[in-house]
Design a protein around this motif. Structure first.
Motif, PDB file in Angstrom:
ATOM      1  N   GLN A  14      50.637  56.204   6.757  1.00 26.06           N
ATOM      2  CA  GLN A  14      49.783  55.465   5.833  1.00 26.06           C
ATOM      3  C   GLN A  14      50.207  53.997   5.804  1.00 26.06           C
ATOM      4  O   GLN A  14      51.385  53.673   5.865  1.00 26.06           O
ATOM      5  CB  GLN A  14      49.872  56.058   4.428  1.00 26.06           C
ATOM      6  CG  GLN A  14      49.312  57.457   4.330  1.00 26.06           C
ATOM      7  CD  GLN A  14      47.845  57.531   4.681  1.00 26.06           C
ATOM      8  OE1 GLN A  14      47.018  56.912   4.030  1.00 26.06           O
ATOM      9  NE2 GLN A  14      47.522  58.276   5.729  1.00 26.06           N
ATOM     10  N   GLY A  15      49.208  53.118   5.725  1.00 23.95           N
ATOM     11  CA  GLY A  15      49.490  51.687   5.660  1.00 23.95           C
ATOM     12  C   GLY A  15      49.559  51.009   7.015  1.00 23.95           C
ATOM     13  O   GLY A  15      49.671  49.785   7.085  1.00 23.95           O
ATOM     14  N   LEU A  16      49.494  51.794   8.092  1.00 22.02           N
ATOM     15  CA  LEU A  16      49.504  51.198   9.430  1.00 22.02           C
ATOM     16  C   LEU A  16      48.065  50.965   9.886  1.00 22.02           C
ATOM     17  O   LEU A  16      47.173  51.766   9.595  1.00 22.02           O
ATOM     18  CB  LEU A  16      50.213  52.108  10.430  1.00 22.02           C
ATOM     19  CG  LEU A  16      51.695  52.393  10.159  1.00 22.02           C
ATOM     20  CD1 LEU A  16      52.258  53.335  11.209  1.00 22.02           C
ATOM     21  CD2 LEU A  16      52.500  51.109  10.100  1.00 22.02           C
ATOM     22  N   ASN A  17      47.850  49.877  10.611  1.00 15.45           N
ATOM     23  CA  ASN A  17      46.509  49.613  11.130  1.00 15.45           C
ATOM     24  C   ASN A  17      46.321  50.336  12.468  1.00 15.45           C
ATOM     25  O   ASN A  17      47.266  50.908  13.026  1.00 15.45           O
ATOM     26  CB  ASN A  17      46.251  48.105  11.228  1.00 15.45           C
ATOM     27  CG  ASN A  17      47.196  47.405  12.195  1.00 15.45           C
ATOM     28  OD1 ASN A  17      47.495  47.896  13.281  1.00 15.45           O
ATOM     29  ND2 ASN A  17      47.678  46.231  11.794  1.00 15.45           N
ATOM     30  N   HIS A  18      45.094  50.302  12.982  1.00 16.80           N
ATOM     31  CA  HIS A  18      44.783  51.025  14.220  1.00 16.80           C
ATOM     32  C   HIS A  18      45.568  50.497  15.419  1.00 16.80           C
ATOM     33  O   HIS A  18      45.928  51.271  16.303  1.00 16.80           O
ATOM     34  CB  HIS A  18      43.280  51.003  14.479  1.00 16.80           C
ATOM     35  CG  HIS A  18      42.543  51.990  13.625  1.00 16.80           C
ATOM     36  ND1 HIS A  18      41.368  52.575  14.003  1.00 16.80           N
ATOM     37  CD2 HIS A  18      42.822  52.515  12.410  1.00 16.80           C
ATOM     38  CE1 HIS A  18      40.962  53.407  13.072  1.00 16.80           C
ATOM     39  NE2 HIS A  18      41.822  53.378  12.079  1.00 16.80           N
ATOM     40  N   GLU A  19      45.851  49.225  15.427  1.00 11.77           N
ATOM     41  CA  GLU A  19      46.650  48.636  16.505  1.00 11.77           C
ATOM     42  C   GLU A  19      48.071  49.223  16.487  1.00 11.77           C
ATOM     43  O   GLU A  19      48.631  49.578  17.536  1.00 11.77           O
ATOM     44  CB  GLU A  19      46.698  47.121  16.300  1.00 11.77           C
ATOM     45  CG  GLU A  19      46.964  46.313  17.528  1.00 11.77           C
ATOM     46  CD  GLU A  19      46.794  44.824  17.217  1.00 11.77           C
ATOM     47  OE1 GLU A  19      47.779  44.200  16.764  1.00 11.77           O
ATOM     48  OE2 GLU A  19      45.670  44.318  17.423  1.00 11.77           O
ATOM     49  N   GLN A  20      48.649  49.336  15.301  1.00 14.18           N
ATOM     50  CA  GLN A  20      49.995  49.898  15.170  1.00 14.18           C
ATOM     51  C   GLN A  20      49.994  51.390  15.514  1.00 14.18           C
ATOM     52  O   GLN A  20      50.915  51.881  16.172  1.00 14.18           O
ATOM     53  CB  GLN A  20      50.519  49.663  13.756  1.00 14.18           C
ATOM     54  CG  GLN A  20      50.772  48.195  13.456  1.00 14.18           C
ATOM     55  CD  GLN A  20      51.008  47.922  11.990  1.00 14.18           C
ATOM     56  OE1 GLN A  20      50.338  48.473  11.114  1.00 14.18           O
ATOM     57  NE2 GLN A  20      51.987  47.051  11.710  1.00 14.18           N
ATOM     58  N   LEU A  21      48.966  52.108  15.080  1.00 14.25           N
ATOM     59  CA  LEU A  21      48.867  53.534  15.409  1.00 14.25           C
ATOM     60  C   LEU A  21      48.709  53.746  16.909  1.00 14.25           C
ATOM     61  O   LEU A  21      49.243  54.712  17.463  1.00 14.25           O
ATOM     62  CB  LEU A  21      47.705  54.176  14.643  1.00 14.25           C
ATOM     63  CG  LEU A  21      47.887  54.271  13.131  1.00 14.25           C
ATOM     64  CD1 LEU A  21      46.596  54.726  12.466  1.00 14.25           C
ATOM     65  CD2 LEU A  21      49.053  55.170  12.752  1.00 14.25           C
ATOM     66  N   ALA A  22      48.012  52.835  17.574  1.00 14.73           N
ATOM     67  CA  ALA A  22      47.854  52.919  19.029  1.00 14.73           C
ATOM     68  C   ALA A  22      49.216  52.815  19.726  1.00 14.73           C
ATOM     69  O   ALA A  22      49.433  53.437  20.772  1.00 14.73           O
ATOM     70  CB  ALA A  22      46.908  51.828  19.524  1.00 14.73           C
ATOM     71  N   GLU A  23      50.124  52.062  19.160  1.00 13.34           N
ATOM     72  CA  GLU A  23      51.482  51.969  19.712  1.00 13.34           C
ATOM     73  C   GLU A  23      52.226  53.297  19.537  1.00 13.34           C
ATOM     74  O   GLU A  23      52.957  53.722  20.426  1.00 13.34           O
ATOM     75  CB  GLU A  23      52.260  50.828  19.053  1.00 13.34           C
ATOM     76  CG  GLU A  23      51.757  49.446  19.431  1.00 13.34           C
ATOM     77  CD  GLU A  23      51.860  49.171  20.924  1.00 13.34           C
ATOM     78  OE1 GLU A  23      52.927  49.458  21.525  1.00 13.34           O
ATOM     79  OE2 GLU A  23      50.872  48.680  21.500  1.00 13.34           O
TER      80      GLU A  23
END
Length: 160
Positions: A14-23
Motif C-alpha cells: 500500500q502507498g506504492l505507485n504503479h512504477e514502484q510496483l513494476a520494480e
C-alpha cells in the motif's frame, strides 16, 4: 502472470505507485501448491516474502520431531495476504512452517535479495514496505494475544 493491479491490493505494498510496483514485479515468481503441501519449514532460510494469490496458507508451529496438524496453526493467511516477514530480519530464518490449506494455492514468491537491493536503490519503497510489514506483524501479534487470552479464559472456566 503477476499483475501490478493485483500487487496494488496487497497490504504490504500500500502507498506504492504503479512504477514502484513494476520494480517489485521483477523479483516475483508465481507458484502453485496442492492442499497439504509444506511450502517451507520452520528454521529454513527465509529467502522469500510470500503473497497469497488464491487459497489459504496456514502458518504453523511444528514441534521438534512431531508431525504437523491444523491444531498447530498460529495464523491463516488469505488472498492478498503476505507472510514470510522473517526474510527481512536477522537471522533470516522462517519462524513458523507454511502449509497450503483447504484448496489449491496460487502464491507469489518475492525474492528477498531482490527486494533488499531495490530498497537500497529506492529507500522510499523500502520505507513503505517495511512500515506496512510492521503494521501486519503488529495486527497478527494482537490477534494472537487475544486468542491466547480467550483460551486462558476458557481454561479457567473449565476449572469451575
Amino acid at each position: 502472470m503477476i499483475s501490478i493491479d493485483f500487487l496494488d491490493k496487497v497490504q504490504i505494498f500500500q502507498g506504492l505507485n504503479h512504477e514502484q510496483l513494476a520494480e517489485i514485479v521483477k523479483f516475483c515468481e508465481e507458484t502453485e501448491s496442492a492442499p497439504g503441501t509444506k511450502l517451507f519449514a520452520q528454521g529454513e532460510d527465509a529467502a522469500y516474502l510470500w503473497i497469497v494469490k488464491e487459497g489459504q496458507v496456514d502458518l504453523r508451529f511444528d514441534a521438534a520431531g512431531g508431525t504437523s496438524s491444523q491444531a498447530h496453526t498460529i495464523s491463516a493467511v488469505l488472498e492478498t495476504g503476505a507472510f514470510g516477514w522473517s526474510s527481512f530480519t536477522s537471522p533470516n530464518k522462517y519462524r513458523l512452517s507454511g502449509y497450503c490449506a483447504g484448496t489449491p494455492c496460487r502464491l507469489i514468491k518475492v525474492k528477498r535479495e531482490g527486494l533488499r537491493q531495490l530498497f537500497e536503490e529506492d529507500p522510499d519503497i523500502g520505507y513503505a514496505v517495511i512500515s506496512n510489514v510492521a503494521a501486519v506483524v503488529g495486527t497478527r501479534f494482537h490477534e494472537f494475544q487475544e486468542e491466547a487470552a480467550r483460551q486462558r479464559g476458557q481454561d479457567l472456566l473449565g476449572g469451575w
